[in-house]
Write an enzyme that holds these catalytic residues in place. Structure first.
Site, PDB file in Angstrom:
ATOM      1  N   ASP A  57      48.593  16.673 -14.362  1.00  0.00           N
ATOM      2  CA  ASP A  57      47.724  16.137 -15.414  1.00  0.00           C
ATOM      3  C   ASP A  57      48.541  15.549 -16.560  1.00  0.00           C
ATOM      4  O   ASP A  57      48.219  14.479 -17.087  1.00  0.00           O
ATOM      5  CB  ASP A  57      46.810  17.238 -15.969  1.00  0.00           C
TER       6      ASP A  57
ATOM      7  N   ASP B 284      45.389  24.915 -12.470  1.00  0.00           N
ATOM      8  CA  ASP B 284      45.721  24.572 -13.848  1.00  0.00           C
ATOM      9  C   ASP B 284      46.294  25.811 -14.518  1.00  0.00           C
ATOM     10  O   ASP B 284      45.931  26.936 -14.168  1.00  0.00           O
ATOM     11  CB  ASP B 284      44.484  24.098 -14.607  1.00  0.00           C
TER      12      ASP B 284
END
Length: 159
Positions: free
Chosen positions: A132, A112
């Protein structure tokens, strides 16, 4: 029909490229401000699902992802081919699911890197990645599609 699968492929390519750039050019927890303090790149690893839930349950993620991918392909073949909005939403979901699945299977964790601080309420949004964002956009488009489809069905019943 294959153009829609190209959308999923493009999401996967951009997702994996951006993650590779983060992994090869940033240390874990390194932060690069873009619009300080509201938007930055922050190298982070997640061994779980959203917000770190179910950490270390790779076998569960593998099974769930395979089932979800199968469901997405099924619904695309059955319903999505004839409805562009639904097709787009399914392909965004497919690209996002596969992008994070690749991370889990290859790295054992998801990379991330987008960090957002919501200014009005001073909320530090959970760090996320391209996959995401694609999943989120796909879910929003599915909701819009379902809303519009329901509205159309009610209108057709009245007519």
């Amino acid at each position: 029909m294959f153009i829609y699968y190209g959308i999923a492929a493009l999401v996967i390519i951009i997702d994996q490229l951006t993650k590779w750039l983060v992994v090869t050019n940033m240390e874990v927890r390194e932060r690069i401000p873009l619009i300080d303090p509201y938007l930055s790149l922050l190298s982070h690893r997640n061994r779980g699902a959203a917000w770190g839930m179910l950490e270390g349950q790779m076998w569960l993620f593998a099974i769930v992802t395979i089932v979800v991918v199968g469901g997405i392909v099924y619904y695309f073949q059955k319903e999505g081919k004839n409805n562009p909005l639904f097709a787009w939403s399914l392909m965004l979901l497919l690209g996002g699911a596969v992008g994070n699945f690749i991370d889990r299977m290859v790295r054992g964790e998801v990379v991330d890197f987008v960090s957002v601080l919501v200014p009005v309420i001073n909320y530090d949004f959970p760090i996320f990645n391209v996959a995401d964002a694609s999943l989120t956009a796909g879910v929003i488009l599915v909701i819009i599609y379902l809303f519009l489809d329901e509205k159309k069905n009610k209108k057709d019943k009245v007519a």
